[in-house]
Write a protein that holds these residues in place. Structure first.
Motif, mmCIF file in Angstrom:
data_model
loop_
_atom_site.group_PDB
_atom_site.id
_atom_site.type_symbol
_atom_site.label_atom_id
_atom_site.label_comp_id
_atom_site.label_asym_id
_atom_site.label_seq_id
_atom_site.Cartn_x
_atom_site.Cartn_y
_atom_site.Cartn_z
ATOM 1 N N TYR A 534 0.786 -1.216 0.066
ATOM 2 C CA TYR A 534 0.000 -0.017 0.010
ATOM 3 C C TYR A 534 1.017 1.265 -0.108
ATOM 4 O O TYR A 534 1.978 1.075 0.787
ATOM 5 C CB TYR A 534 -0.899 0.065 1.372
ATOM 6 N N ALA A 535 0.393 2.351 -0.628
ATOM 7 C CA ALA A 535 1.136 3.683 -0.488
ATOM 8 C C ALA A 535 0.140 4.554 -0.409
ATOM 9 O O ALA A 535 -1.137 4.530 -0.888
ATOM 10 C CB ALA A 535 1.815 3.756 -2.042
ATOM 11 N N GLN A 536 0.551 5.617 0.491
ATOM 12 C CA GLN A 536 -0.375 6.721 0.776
ATOM 13 C C GLN A 536 -0.097 8.082 0.093
ATOM 14 O O GLN A 536 0.974 8.235 0.004
ATOM 15 C CB GLN A 536 -0.248 7.032 2.364
ATOM 16 N N VAL A 537 -1.157 8.438 -0.637
ATOM 17 C CA VAL A 537 -0.845 9.746 -1.422
ATOM 18 C C VAL A 537 -0.797 10.946 -0.389
ATOM 19 O O VAL A 537 -2.008 11.157 0.394
ATOM 20 C CB VAL A 537 -2.122 10.191 -2.376
ATOM 21 N N CYS A 552 4.032 9.967 -3.064
ATOM 22 C CA CYS A 552 3.378 8.807 -2.119
ATOM 23 C C CYS A 552 4.347 8.506 -1.136
ATOM 24 O O CYS A 552 5.717 8.495 -1.589
ATOM 25 C CB CYS A 552 2.914 7.656 -2.773
ATOM 26 N N ARG A 553 4.040 7.760 0.201
ATOM 27 C CA ARG A 553 5.061 7.117 0.863
ATOM 28 C C ARG A 553 4.418 5.642 1.001
ATOM 29 O O ARG A 553 3.037 5.527 1.051
ATOM 30 C CB ARG A 553 4.885 7.632 2.230
ATOM 31 N N VAL A 554 5.206 4.803 0.566
ATOM 32 C CA VAL A 554 4.757 3.247 1.016
ATOM 33 C C VAL A 554 4.590 2.931 2.321
ATOM 34 O O VAL A 554 5.569 3.020 3.167
ATOM 35 C CB VAL A 554 6.132 2.313 0.077
ATOM 36 N N GLU A 597 9.670 7.154 0.126
ATOM 37 C CA GLU A 597 8.761 7.963 -0.472
ATOM 38 C C GLU A 597 8.997 7.848 -2.187
ATOM 39 O O GLU A 597 10.192 7.665 -2.505
ATOM 40 C CB GLU A 597 8.663 9.388 -0.244
ATOM 41 N N CYS A 598 7.834 8.081 -3.133
ATOM 42 C CA CYS A 598 8.054 7.734 -4.551
ATOM 43 C C CYS A 598 7.043 8.691 -5.248
ATOM 44 O O CYS A 598 6.062 9.366 -4.573
ATOM 45 C CB CYS A 598 7.957 6.495 -4.822
ATOM 46 N N GLY A 599 7.120 8.803 -6.516
ATOM 47 C CA GLY A 599 6.209 9.579 -7.437
ATOM 48 C C GLY A 599 5.363 8.559 -8.229
ATOM 49 O O GLY A 599 6.170 7.634 -8.568
ATOM 50 N N MET A 600 4.260 8.487 -8.385
ATOM 51 C CA MET A 600 3.344 7.530 -9.247
ATOM 52 C C MET A 600 2.536 8.435 -10.147
ATOM 53 O O MET A 600 1.855 9.404 -9.658
ATOM 54 C CB MET A 600 2.678 6.617 -8.429
ATOM 55 N N SER A 601 2.416 7.838 -11.280
ATOM 56 C CA SER A 601 1.009 8.497 -11.958
ATOM 57 C C SER A 601 0.420 7.224 -12.795
ATOM 58 O O SER A 601 1.135 6.122 -13.145
ATOM 59 C CB SER A 601 1.572 9.425 -13.059
#
Length: 625
Positions: A534-537, A552-554, A597-601
């Motif tokens: 799960y990752a939180q926006v 996001c943070r995983v 933390e990471c960036g997702m689209s």
């Protein structure tokens, strides 16, 4: 020095040496007495199914060490705290020369309920009346009018939230105890229980609405409990109402009122205007006279828990309806699997009293835990007895829950039981994202099944899966069908702990197929989802030529590029697709671990908001068990 050495031989013996000699002599005398059989005490030793070595020694009034030695001679290695079975204990008791009295464990409960009362000891007691009827037909208003106090104001949303119990004293000095059962579908089970402690049922029917589904339900409960019914036709003050219509409708349910030649009393009342309340009370007292209600107040109390709760300031609180005897402050009681000394007895008006006689509802404080509603309450002679009964019952409850935990499990276990012919129904709890889906799934599942195996939808609702859903599934050996919704973190943990299976779906016919295969007794290979993380926006960025990117943070597990993803908002699936980018700082990465933390689209999807949750999963094909 020479003189001192000469006196060495004449030195007096130490006190310790004298003590040792006396102890030796005492032991020899005791052995001689035992051998000659003089003054030997032969005891009746009660041996239960299992007993510790120390307890056995205590019951024989022997030293623990002697019992351990005797066991050792028999080839049993045991310490004082170890448990031995009844057969071994019996041999030991015989070796020590005592008489054995074998008892079963369940004998703990025998004699708990007092002897049957003699007719000469019985005295009249007030009737216990349960008020039943359809929701909003005026049960609480009727009770208010009878009690001249405002209950409705203390209740949430007009629904009576618990079974309340109140005693009303009439001008004649007669008393009536009322149990107020909630008239809402959700409390059907409570109403069934309310009817089990009652002498009669007052069935409230609104003159303008007539007989409604819950009225019929109440009639069924009253008939099942084999208690007489007094019909109160309420709201007669409303213009244009036809009480005769109610009388006619009751005929369909085998209730013939007196005005139509039957034996069921009926009274036309108005709770708000206070019309004919005295006639209703007269009808209740007349019915009580016919029933000839009596109890013996001069004996240890017995009663039933009507409701119970854990109060922050007062600890476990139980509302008890005394049925026999008199319950006094200071009594030691067993309530179901709990026990305690009654610290306080509080009547329905909130006053502390010293004692409560038959048919009196009271709150009691001082129990070790919260008993279940419907449990019996019995006053016992001492603390040891109460503790013994309580421990036995708790042990039984633990065994029951352990057996239930073993019996529950996955679809594969259920399938095995169905094939073995042990299980005759598949219980399902349905949770969906919208009401339409929940209803559709319930309808589809309701149509499944054959002569051997039925499908039963226990509960169907909208929203994410909560702990109460898991508890329901656990109690009923059910499978949870989740349609476009997810479980909360606490619910997931509880499901894993209790062995409750949650099946996630996003296509309705897949649900039907899976359950149908289960009913028919064969599960095809399934596309099983493997949860990755799960990752939180935390933030949403707008980037030219890319669209929205979620920062996001995983929070759990791992997020991988190329895996399937779902966007969850409040535990409900909003979008399902795949990631178009996964970046750590400015670099494209294959996966991001928990805590980073990471960036997702998403590919072709932009409606991402702060606080949303992203679920990452892989799909694998698994052969069905």
């Amino acid at each position: 020095v020479a003189a001192a050495l000469e006196g060495e031989d004449e030195r007096t013996r130490s006190i310790a040496s004298l003590r040792r000699q006396r102890e030796r002599e005492r032991r020899q005398q005791e052995l001689a007495r035992l051998r000659s059989g003089v003054e030997r005490v032969v005891r009746d030793v009660v041996v239960p199914e299992t007993i510790t070595v120390q307890e056995l020694a205590n019951r024989m009034a022997a030293r623990g060490g002697e019992v351990v030695k005797a066991l050792f001679r028999m080839g049993v290695m045991a310490t004082l705290t170890q448990t031995i079975d009844a057969d071994t204990a019996e041999l030991i008791v015989q070796e020590f020369g005592h008489r054995v009295k074998r008892v079963a464990e369940s004998d703990v409960e025998s004699g708990l309920e007092g002897a049957v009362d003699e007719d000469t000891d019985l005295k009249p007691r007030p009737p216990v009346v349960t008020v039943m009827g359809h929701v909003d037909h005026g049960k609480t208003s009727l009770l208010d009018a009878l009690r001249k106090t405002d209950v409705a104001a203390r209740e949430a949303g007009g629904i009576t939230q618990h079974i309340g119990a109140y005693q009303v004293e009439l001008s004649s000095g007669e008393k009536i105890t009322f149990l107020d059962t909630p008239g809402h579908e959700a409390f059907t089970a409570m109403r069934a229980r309310g009817a089990s402690v009652t002498d009669m049922v007052v069935l409230v029917v609104a003159a303008d609405d007539g007989v409604m589904p819950q009225t019929v339900e109440a009639i069924r409960h009253a008939k099942a409990a084999r208690v007489p019914i007094v019909v109160a036709i309420n709201k007669i003050d409303k213009p244009g109402v036809k009480p005769d219509r109610v009388r006619q409708e009751l005929l369909n349910h085998e209730i013939v009122v007196e005005s139509m030649g039957g034996d069921t009393q009926e009274v036309e009342v108005s709770a708000t205007k206070g019309i004919n309340l005295d006639k209703l009370q007269e009808a209740i007292l007349l019915q009580a006279e016919i029933l000839d209600l009596k109890a013996n107040p001069d004996r240890p109390a017995e009663g039933t828990v009507i409701e119970s709760k854990l109060d922050k300031g007062r600890g476990p609180v139980a509302t008890v309806l005394v049925q026999k005897g008199t319950l006094r402050q200071g009594d030691i009681v067993v309530a179901g699997a709990e026990w305690g000394r009654v610290r306080a007895v509080i009547d329905d008006k909130g006053r502390q009293i010293k004692a409560a006689g038959p048919s009196m509802p009271v709150e009691i404080l001082g129990l070790s835990g919260v008993p279940n509603a419907g449990d019996t309450v019995i006053a016992v002679e001492n603390e040891a007895r109460a503790r013994e009964v309580s421990e036995f019952r708790q042990q039984k409850l633990r065994e029951k829950s352990a057996a239930a935990a073993v019996g529950r499990g996955s679809l594969a276990d259920m399938l095995a039981k169905i094939q073995a012919g042990e299980q005759k129904e598949v219980a399902v709890v349905v949770k969906a994202d919208v009401q339409g889906s929940a209803e559709a799934i319930s309808v589809v599942l309701g149509k499944l099944g054959n002569e051997e195996v039925k499908v039963r939808v226990l509960h169907s609702a909208v929203g994410q899966i909560t702990e109460s859903d898991i508890q329901l599934a656990k109690a009923s050996d059910a499978v949870i069908v989740a349609f476009n919704v997810r479980a909360t973190a606490q619910a997931r943990e509880l499901a894993q702990r209790e062995g409750v299976e949650i099946r996630y779906y996003s296509i309705i016919y897949e649900v039907a197929d899976d359950i149908e295969k289960l009913v028919k007794g064969k599960l095809a290979p399934v596309q099983r989802e493997k949860f990755l993380g799960y990752a939180q926006v935390l933030q949403v960025f707008e980037i030219k030529r890319v669209g929205k990117v979620a920062g996001c943070r995983v929070t759990e597990g791992v997020v991988k590029r190329g895996a399937g993803v779902r966007l969850l908002r409040d535990g409900v699936v909003i979008h399902q697709g795949e990631l178009s980018t996964l970046k750590r700082f400015k670099d494209d990465v294959k996966e991001v671990q928990n805590g980073y933390e990471c960036g997702m689209s998403f590919a072709n999807y932009d409606d991402i908001r702060v606080g949303d949750q992203i679920e990452c999963y892989e799909t694998e094909t698994v052969a069905a068990a």
